[in-house]
Design a protein around this motif. Sequence first.
Motif, short mmCIF file in Angstrom:
data_model
loop_
_atom_site.label_atom_id
_atom_site.label_comp_id
_atom_site.label_asym_id
_atom_site.label_seq_id
_atom_site.Cartn_x
_atom_site.Cartn_y
_atom_site.Cartn_z
N VAL A 130 0.85 -1.44 0.00
CA VAL A 130 -0.15 -0.03 0.05
C VAL A 130 0.98 1.33 -0.12
O VAL A 130 1.97 1.32 0.52
CB VAL A 130 -0.98 -0.06 1.04
N THR A 131 0.38 2.44 -0.42
CA THR A 131 1.23 3.61 -0.41
C THR A 131 0.52 4.58 0.60
O THR A 131 -0.56 4.91 0.50
CB THR A 131 1.15 4.19 -2.00
N VAL A 132 1.34 5.03 1.31
CA VAL A 132 0.74 5.96 2.42
C VAL A 132 1.81 7.12 2.50
O VAL A 132 2.90 7.43 1.89
CB VAL A 132 1.21 5.48 3.87
N PRO A 133 1.12 8.32 2.20
CA PRO A 133 1.73 9.85 1.92
C PRO A 133 2.76 10.14 3.01
O PRO A 133 2.62 9.81 4.22
CB PRO A 133 0.53 10.80 2.22
N PHE A 134 3.73 10.45 2.59
CA PHE A 134 5.14 11.13 3.35
C PHE A 134 5.59 9.60 3.84
O PHE A 134 6.81 9.95 4.45
CB PHE A 134 4.64 11.70 4.42
N VAL A 135 5.41 8.52 3.36
CA VAL A 135 5.88 7.32 3.71
C VAL A 135 6.44 6.49 2.50
O VAL A 135 7.29 5.88 2.51
CB VAL A 135 4.84 6.38 4.75
N GLY A 136 5.57 6.49 1.54
CA GLY A 136 5.80 5.75 0.17
C GLY A 136 5.18 4.35 0.47
O GLY A 136 4.15 3.93 1.18
N ARG A 137 5.88 3.22 -0.30
CA ARG A 137 5.48 2.08 -0.47
C ARG A 137 5.74 1.02 0.83
O ARG A 137 6.87 1.33 1.57
CB ARG A 137 5.75 1.42 -1.64
N VAL A 138 4.68 0.47 1.50
CA VAL A 138 4.75 -0.31 2.42
C VAL A 138 4.34 -1.69 2.10
O VAL A 138 3.07 -1.94 1.82
CB VAL A 138 3.98 0.38 3.65
N ARG A 139 5.12 -2.58 2.37
CA ARG A 139 4.88 -3.86 2.08
C ARG A 139 3.66 -4.58 3.39
O ARG A 139 4.10 -4.27 4.45
CB ARG A 139 5.70 -5.06 2.10
N ALA A 140 2.46 -5.04 2.81
CA ALA A 140 1.26 -5.29 3.86
C ALA A 140 0.98 -6.66 3.84
O ALA A 140 0.65 -7.35 4.65
CB ALA A 140 0.14 -4.47 3.60
N LEU A 141 1.24 -7.49 2.63
CA LEU A 141 0.79 -8.82 2.31
C LEU A 141 1.46 -9.67 3.44
O LEU A 141 2.63 -9.69 3.48
CB LEU A 141 1.10 -9.24 0.98
N GLY A 142 0.72 -10.58 3.88
CA GLY A 142 1.12 -11.65 4.96
C GLY A 142 1.68 -10.88 6.24
O GLY A 142 2.15 -11.69 6.95
#
Length: 372
Positions: A116-128
């Motif tokens: 998922v993409t979060v503002p001011f953070v960028g891409r964050v792996r969420a699966l699993g």
Amino acid sequence: MASLTGCNSLGASGPTARAIREVRPENARVKVIEVNDTVVRTILATQADHSFARIFGVAQERHGLIGPGATLDISVWESPPAVLFPSASALLLPGASSTGTGTSFQGQVVNAEGVVTVPFVGRVRALGRSPEDVATEIAARLSSKAHDPQVSVRIADNQADGVIVAGDVQSSRRIPLTTKNERLLDVLTGAGGVRQPVDKVLIQVTRGTTVASRPLGAIIRDPGENISLFNDDVVTALYQPFSFQAMGAVAANTEVNFEGTGITLAQALARVGGLQDSRADVKGVFVFRLEDSQALPQDLRDGSLVTAEGKIPVVYRIDMSNPATFFVMQKFPMHDKDILYVSNAPLVDLQKFVGLVSQIAFSVGGIANSVP
């Protein structure tokens, strides 16, 4: 009388008890088993082996891991003075809203790459990963940009984790699984329930290559059978009225439907009116069945006929002249498509023969008297 010389039978509704006990050599692979308490205990133990609890085991609690395509609600708070996220609503992101020092990003979908993409953070792996784990990472990556950030991540929808409910239910559908550990009756209720009477419905659960089925009534009656479900399980409700056929020296030769929770041999005989006193051989009560091989000892399995479904044809013999047999009959379970057969008593054929001879004798005498 010469016309009787070639007669091999005086008419019957089936084989005699002796004919069944003395199986011909060509049919010796069909086993005849004397029913006693040990035999009944073995059959009942085999039925217990078919329970959902034993086959599928007890499911571990789901930890709410994020699956592919899951929808997340992400909320971020800053301690005053908030310097970063009050302006997030101006980012025009779908689902973004700001209240004071808190900003919520709702409906964030985990993409095909599992991020998922979060503002001011960028891409964050969420699966699993768990929502708590993802929230911790987001907070850590914001710590150099926001003032004491606090982050909450919640799974709003996890459609990738679910079971399929099909068959004779009100609404066939895929039902999501949550951290509540949904059980079999939960998902059946979610599909609107079954459309047929409970005692005529069989529930089939498919998990991978394992397929098992149980009567719905048994699942309702035994909480241990109301198992927790796994992702991608398939639950099918099947309308299956159970029945047995009664033949021979019983009060009613007919097919009898019975409830899916099962009935005993004693109940089966009562439902067809019991034995015919004038005909029945009390030592010649039989149940013909295609039996599960596990219900038979190894010495009876060896050399037996086996069907394509792995069943073995057997004949269970019940001697009702023994009073102890009536207690065994109260525990002997009837199965779907069983044949309950009661043979004629040996004297019945003798009575038929005497009656036939008497008729011939009276006929001959009548003819002789009529001749001048």
